[in-house]
Design a protein around this motif. Structure first.
Motif, mmCIF file in Angstrom:
data_model
loop_
_atom_site.group_PDB
_atom_site.id
_atom_site.type_symbol
_atom_site.label_atom_id
_atom_site.label_comp_id
_atom_site.label_asym_id
_atom_site.label_seq_id
_atom_site.Cartn_x
_atom_site.Cartn_y
_atom_site.Cartn_z
ATOM 1 N N GLY A 1 17.258 36.883 22.438
ATOM 2 C CA GLY A 1 17.511 35.959 21.347
ATOM 3 C C GLY A 1 18.545 36.469 20.362
ATOM 4 O O GLY A 1 18.701 35.897 19.288
ATOM 5 N N VAL B 1 13.293 44.739 19.714
ATOM 6 C CA VAL B 1 12.681 43.634 18.984
ATOM 7 C C VAL B 1 13.469 43.392 17.709
ATOM 8 O O VAL B 1 13.618 44.286 16.883
ATOM 9 C CB VAL B 1 11.208 43.938 18.650
ATOM 10 C CG1 VAL B 1 10.588 42.745 17.914
ATOM 11 C CG2 VAL B 1 10.423 44.230 19.921
ATOM 12 N N SER C 1 12.225 38.440 14.756
ATOM 13 C CA SER C 1 11.247 38.083 15.775
ATOM 14 C C SER C 1 9.869 37.896 15.144
ATOM 15 O O SER C 1 9.445 38.684 14.298
ATOM 16 C CB SER C 1 11.183 39.179 16.847
ATOM 17 O OG SER C 1 10.286 38.832 17.892
ATOM 18 N N SER C 2 9.194 36.842 15.543
ATOM 19 C CA SER C 2 7.877 36.547 14.970
ATOM 20 C C SER C 2 6.888 37.658 15.293
ATOM 21 O O SER C 2 6.794 38.104 16.432
ATOM 22 C CB SER C 2 7.355 35.216 15.517
ATOM 23 O OG SER C 2 8.222 34.154 15.177
ATOM 24 N N ARG C 3 6.144 38.086 14.276
ATOM 25 C CA ARG C 3 5.176 39.174 14.446
ATOM 26 C C ARG C 3 3.763 38.651 14.240
ATOM 27 O O ARG C 3 3.516 37.738 13.457
ATOM 28 C CB ARG C 3 5.450 40.311 13.442
ATOM 29 C CG ARG C 3 6.907 40.782 13.384
ATOM 30 C CD ARG C 3 7.366 41.401 14.680
ATOM 31 N NE ARG C 3 8.793 41.683 14.678
ATOM 32 C CZ ARG C 3 9.340 42.873 14.396
ATOM 33 N NH1 ARG C 3 8.568 43.891 14.086
ATOM 34 N NH2 ARG C 3 10.639 43.037 14.436
ATOM 35 N N ILE D 1 8.177 38.445 24.456
ATOM 36 C CA ILE D 1 9.497 38.420 23.833
ATOM 37 C C ILE D 1 10.547 38.201 24.914
ATOM 38 O O ILE D 1 10.304 38.466 26.098
ATOM 39 C CB ILE D 1 9.803 39.704 23.043
ATOM 40 C CG1 ILE D 1 9.817 40.938 23.967
ATOM 41 C CG2 ILE D 1 8.813 39.882 21.908
ATOM 42 C CD1 ILE D 1 10.317 42.199 23.273
ATOM 43 N N THR E 1 15.209 32.666 16.880
ATOM 44 C CA THR E 1 14.090 32.250 17.733
ATOM 45 C C THR E 1 14.408 30.941 18.447
ATOM 46 O O THR E 1 13.870 30.669 19.521
ATOM 47 C CB THR E 1 12.818 32.093 16.895
ATOM 48 O OG1 THR E 1 13.073 31.236 15.774
ATOM 49 C CG2 THR E 1 12.347 33.435 16.355
ATOM 50 N N HIS F 1 8.697 42.270 27.454
ATOM 51 C CA HIS F 1 9.954 41.519 27.569
ATOM 52 C C HIS F 1 9.980 40.793 28.907
ATOM 53 O O HIS F 1 9.718 41.387 29.957
ATOM 54 C CB HIS F 1 11.142 42.469 27.461
ATOM 55 C CG HIS F 1 12.455 41.781 27.296
ATOM 56 N ND1 HIS F 1 13.228 41.389 28.363
ATOM 57 C CD2 HIS F 1 13.136 41.414 26.189
ATOM 58 C CE1 HIS F 1 14.329 40.815 27.920
ATOM 59 N NE2 HIS F 1 14.305 40.814 26.607
ATOM 60 N N SER G 1 15.987 32.049 21.480
ATOM 61 C CA SER G 1 15.032 32.711 22.368
ATOM 62 C C SER G 1 14.185 31.697 23.138
ATOM 63 O O SER G 1 13.936 31.869 24.336
ATOM 64 C CB SER G 1 14.120 33.627 21.535
ATOM 65 O OG SER G 1 13.154 34.267 22.322
ATOM 66 N N ASP H 1 11.575 48.676 17.806
ATOM 67 C CA ASP H 1 11.915 47.547 16.962
ATOM 68 C C ASP H 1 13.284 47.781 16.326
ATOM 69 O O ASP H 1 13.989 48.734 16.680
ATOM 70 C CB ASP H 1 10.834 47.296 15.904
ATOM 71 C CG ASP H 1 10.732 48.426 14.879
ATOM 72 O OD1 ASP H 1 11.591 49.329 14.862
ATOM 73 O OD2 ASP H 1 9.777 48.395 14.068
#
Length: 225
Positions: A86, A62, A66-68, A83, A115, A176, A118, A161
């Motif tokens: 990306g 991750v 990456s948006s959390r 996910i 992103t 994923h 992605s 991560d």
């Protein structure tokens, strides 16, 4: 040049197209290099290209960007959903990699991350699923993408991560994406949700809901009080 991550970047190294000889290292490695530089008055370094290496055992990982989750809009919706690739993606490019637009260049590709890189992966996979199952609703396609994911890396361990720490659902979502599995998940959940009722419960006004649903005020169902 030696480009070292900050603490937030962790072990995420990206294949940027540097215009000078450069190496991108993790934060941990960068700290060791800085310690070495400070330990001598004549520090030296050599960059050796060892070719492209694939199959990194801690992939997928991750990324730091990456948006959390959880969702900032409402904790009633679990985010992220999923996910997918990306980082360091071979992508079409409309200018030279050093951003010079006033001259001719033969470069029409670049290694890109983000992103925005992605998103096209999942869009393409969703289109692939739709072509195989044209009668499936958007909710069904979302379901098959989420229920057919992987949660382990190439080393057979749980995905980490960017700091090589175990992730939770607010970082990895369902997992994923796995395109082949998504074509035949075995079980698909469809939904017929009443989002209007949900919006009412969140305190949206009838005017707000009319804008979202594209219905005239007075026609929004159920009646919002």
């Amino acid at each position: 040049m030696i480009l070292a991550n900050d603490a937030v970047g962790g072990y995420n190294v990206i294949a940027d197209a540097h215009v000078i000889p450069a190496a991108h290292v993790s934060h941990a490695t960068g700290q060791k290099i800085k310690a070495y530089v400070n330990s001598t008055s004549t520090p030296t370094a050599t960059i050796v290209f060892k070719g492209t290496i694939i199959g990194t055992k801690n992939a997928p990982m991750v990324a730091s960007f990456s948006s959390r989750g959880p969702s900032l809009a409402t904790i009633g919706i679990l985010k992220p959903d999923i996910i997918d690739p990306g980082v360091s993606i071979l992508a079409a490019w409309h200018m030279s990699v050093d951003n010079k637009t006033n001259g001719k260049t033969n470069a029409n590709f670049n290694m890109a991350s983000g992103t925005s890189i992605s998103c096209p992966h999942l869009s393409g996979i969703a289109t692939l699923v739709k072509s195989a199952h044209p009668d499936w609703s958007p909710a069904s396609i979302k379901s098959t993408l989420m229920t057919s994911t992987n949660q382990i890396n190439l080393n057979g361990s749980l995905v980490d991560d960017e700091r090589l720490l175990s992730v939770d659902v607010f970082a990895i979502g369902a997992g994923h994406v796995n395109p082949p599995n998504a074509l035949d998940p075995g079980l698909v959940y469809d939904i017929t949700p009443d989002y209007i009722t949900y919006l009412c419960g969140l305190g949206y006004t009838e005017k707000d809901i009319a804008v979202i649903t594209r219905r005239a005020m007075g026609l929004v169902y159920p009646k919002h009080n």
